[in-house]
Design a protein around this motif. Structure first.
Motif, mmCIF file in Angstrom:
data_model
loop_
_atom_site.group_PDB
_atom_site.id
_atom_site.type_symbol
_atom_site.label_atom_id
_atom_site.label_comp_id
_atom_site.label_asym_id
_atom_site.label_seq_id
_atom_site.Cartn_x
_atom_site.Cartn_y
_atom_site.Cartn_z
ATOM 1 N N GLY A 124 32.264 66.663 -2.143
ATOM 2 C CA GLY A 124 33.294 67.208 -3.018
ATOM 3 C C GLY A 124 32.781 67.603 -4.391
ATOM 4 O O GLY A 124 33.190 68.624 -4.957
ATOM 5 N N SER A 125 31.873 66.790 -4.950
ATOM 6 C CA SER A 125 31.333 67.099 -6.277
ATOM 7 C C SER A 125 30.595 68.427 -6.270
ATOM 8 O O SER A 125 30.746 69.241 -7.181
ATOM 9 N N HIS A 157 36.820 65.826 -11.110
ATOM 10 C CA HIS A 157 36.264 66.839 -10.227
ATOM 11 C C HIS A 157 34.934 66.433 -9.618
ATOM 12 O O HIS A 157 34.295 67.240 -8.944
ATOM 13 N N ASP A 250 40.747 72.779 -7.176
ATOM 14 C CA ASP A 250 39.995 71.671 -6.589
ATOM 15 C C ASP A 250 40.943 70.942 -5.633
ATOM 16 O O ASP A 250 41.734 70.107 -6.045
ATOM 17 N N LYS A 279 36.322 65.854 1.498
ATOM 18 C CA LYS A 279 37.103 64.696 1.966
ATOM 19 C C LYS A 279 37.675 64.929 3.381
ATOM 20 O O LYS A 279 36.904 64.937 4.318
HETATM 21 C C1 LIG Z 1 36.785 62.878 -4.601
HETATM 22 C C2 LIG Z 1 36.986 64.073 -5.412
HETATM 23 C C3 LIG Z 1 35.898 64.864 -5.825
HETATM 24 C C4 LIG Z 1 34.466 64.458 -5.566
HETATM 25 O O1 LIG Z 1 34.162 64.447 -4.207
HETATM 26 P P1 LIG Z 1 32.897 63.594 -3.705
HETATM 27 O O2 LIG Z 1 32.789 63.926 -2.256
HETATM 28 O O3 LIG Z 1 33.250 62.166 -3.951
HETATM 29 O O4 LIG Z 1 31.727 64.021 -4.488
HETATM 30 C C5 LIG Z 1 36.157 66.021 -6.525
HETATM 31 N N1 LIG Z 1 37.423 66.394 -6.804
HETATM 32 C C6 LIG Z 1 38.493 65.668 -6.417
HETATM 33 C C7 LIG Z 1 39.855 66.148 -6.755
HETATM 34 C C8 LIG Z 1 38.315 64.476 -5.726
HETATM 35 O O5 LIG Z 1 39.369 63.741 -5.362
#
Ligand SMILES: *Cc1c(COP(=O)(O)O)cnc(C)c1O
Length: 438
Positions: A124-125, A157, A250, A279
């Motif tokens: 996600g990052s 984020h 995001d 996620k």
């Molecule tokens: C969890 C999350 C991230 C980061 O994702 P990772 O896979 O943990 O790096 C970024 N943005 C939002 C809104 C999140 O909930």
């Protein structure tokens, strides 16, 4: 471990995995001096996690909103196993493969209609990091002198530098502030302050060369599931777009059904230019992220010069197993069974939310889709480490929740049974009852 002043032992008898863990492993978001004991989970199925002593816990937050179709779902396991025997991994720069292509087709069927190109990555990052880079390089490629990002206050984020820069939660990023990219912040529109937010935005746009605006649409997850105003966000997006600001949704947390629609952006008439997914994208099976964008964004990178391309690539980009898991996840998401479960959880949550709104120890209740957050009306100081106490209380009752500050939230997997959900509600009520006695 202390619970309400009484010492309890960790709920397992042979802590072999936990003990071995202590020797070499450094866990994420953990201060090991304060939390030396880490519980070992041995197996998981559906909405249940099992520790090494065999004690079961209802996974009330779907393992950080990833395992929305439940753990080890047979359909996902079957697809990933089949993929594992066909193609495990291959370089995605210069090669492609069936699972990635099929996933692109399946995602296009559910993403907002303006999305056109998908850039794969592995979490996600980096999905948001790539979104930020797309916005900055879009303007760079077009020769616009725009290099400041805009973000909402209290957003989260991710943990890489660009993602940290635009995040507004200081426990995560306080030590690195000197190294951040330039960011301006806007308060969330809450329905009452919309005009004020728009006027602040006008000033920011006038005084800064804003390249992109990143936002968690409608719900800020890490900020304890803060919800905000649909119309207010729509107006912010409209003004940003009128000023050629790249709008980056995001949806790492909100994506894939959690808000009651496939994406939170589906509630808005102003669609994002860029979307960040992770996620639940790969159904809690294998890590993956995707950053999608419109034709307009992609066109700014499509050129005869190599340097105008997006030179970003993670080694495991487009991993076939992750793609197979994601395809299986989308098939489940679109099934009548899962859609029915989402509606059912929403209405059960709604009923519980209505009850909690009347509770003397509850200050605020927020609910959207399967997400339910309850803010406790307690002085945190008086209760010492209330957050840890709550966590321990629920774990002792066989329920895994991760309260954030004074907020208890649930975000259950869609396959949770009504009995399991009722058990979570009852444990929350019991906890509030015990608090009252204190
Ligand atoms: C969890 C999350 C991230 C980061 O994702 P990772 O896979 O943990 O790096 C970024 N943005 C939002 C809104 C999140 O909930």
């Amino acid at each position: 471990m202390k619970l309400f002043g009484k010492h309890i032992s960790l709920p397992f008898t042979t802590p072999s995995i936990s003990r071995r863990d202590q020797k070499h492993i450094w866990h994420p978001l953990t201060q090991h001096k304060l939390n030396p004991e880490i519980l070992a989970i041995k197996s998981a199925k559906g909405a249940l996690l099992k520790d090494e002593s065999g004690k079961a816990y209802i996974d009330g937050i779907a393992s950080w909103y990833t395992s929305m179709y439940g753990h080890c779902h047979p359909h996902i396991v079957k697809k990933v196993k089949a993929q594992l025997e066909t193609l495990d991994q291959v370089v995605f720069s210069g090669f492609t493969h069936e699972p990635a292509v099929e996933l692109s087709e399946k995602l296009m069927e559910i993403l907002p209609k303006n999305q056109d190109k998908l850039f794969f990555n592995d979490n996600g990052s980096t999905a948001t990091e790539i979104g930020i880079k797309m916005a900055l390089q879009y303007h760079h490629n077009l020769g616009n002198n725009k290099n400041v990002m805009l973000a909402l206050e209290d957003g989260f984020h991710g943990d890489t530098f660009g993602a940290m820069s635009v995040s507004g939660l200081s426990v995560y990023n306080g030590a690195f502030e000197d190294h951040f990219i330039e960011v301006r912040r806007l308060p969330k529109p809450n329905g009452l302050n919309n005009a004020e937010v728009l006027s602040q935005l006008k000033t920011i746009l006038k005084e800064n060369a804003i390249a992109g605006f990143i936002y968690e649409p409608l719900v800020q997850g890490a900020a304890a599931m803060q919800t905000y105003d649909i119309k207010g966000l729509n107006d912010v997006l409209k003004l940003c777009k009128a000023n050629d600001v790249v709008c980056i949704a995001d949806e790492v947390m909100t994506g894939f059904g959690k808000t009651g629609k496939h994406f939170a952006s589906d509630y808005l008439s102003e669609k994002p230019d860029v979307m960040c997914l992770s996620k639940a994208l790969s159904a809690g099976m294998v890590g993956m992220g995707i950053t999608s964008c419109t034709k307009k964004i992609y066109k700014a990178f499509y050129a005869d010069q190599i340097s105008k391309g997006l030179f970003h690539g993670h080694t495991y980009t487009g991993n076939p197993l992750a793609c197979a898991a994601a395809i299986a996840g989308i098939e489940l998401l679109r099934s009548p069974k899962i859609q029915g479960s989402i509606k059912n959880i929403m209405s059960l949550n709604q009923m519980f939310a209505d009850k909690m709104r009347k509770h003397i120890l509850i200050r605020e209740v927020r609910q959207i889709g399967v997400i339910l957050a309850l803010d406790l009306d307690i002085e945190m100081e008086r209760y010492g480490n209330a957050r840890d106490e709550m966590f321990n209380y629920f774990m002792s009752k066989g329920i895994f929740l991760r309260p954030l500050g004074r907020t208890i939230y649930i975000l259950p997997p869609y396959v949770i049974t009504e009995a399991q959900l009722a058990k979570i509600y009852a444990a929350i009520e019991d906890y509030l009852e015990e608090l009252k006695q204190k």
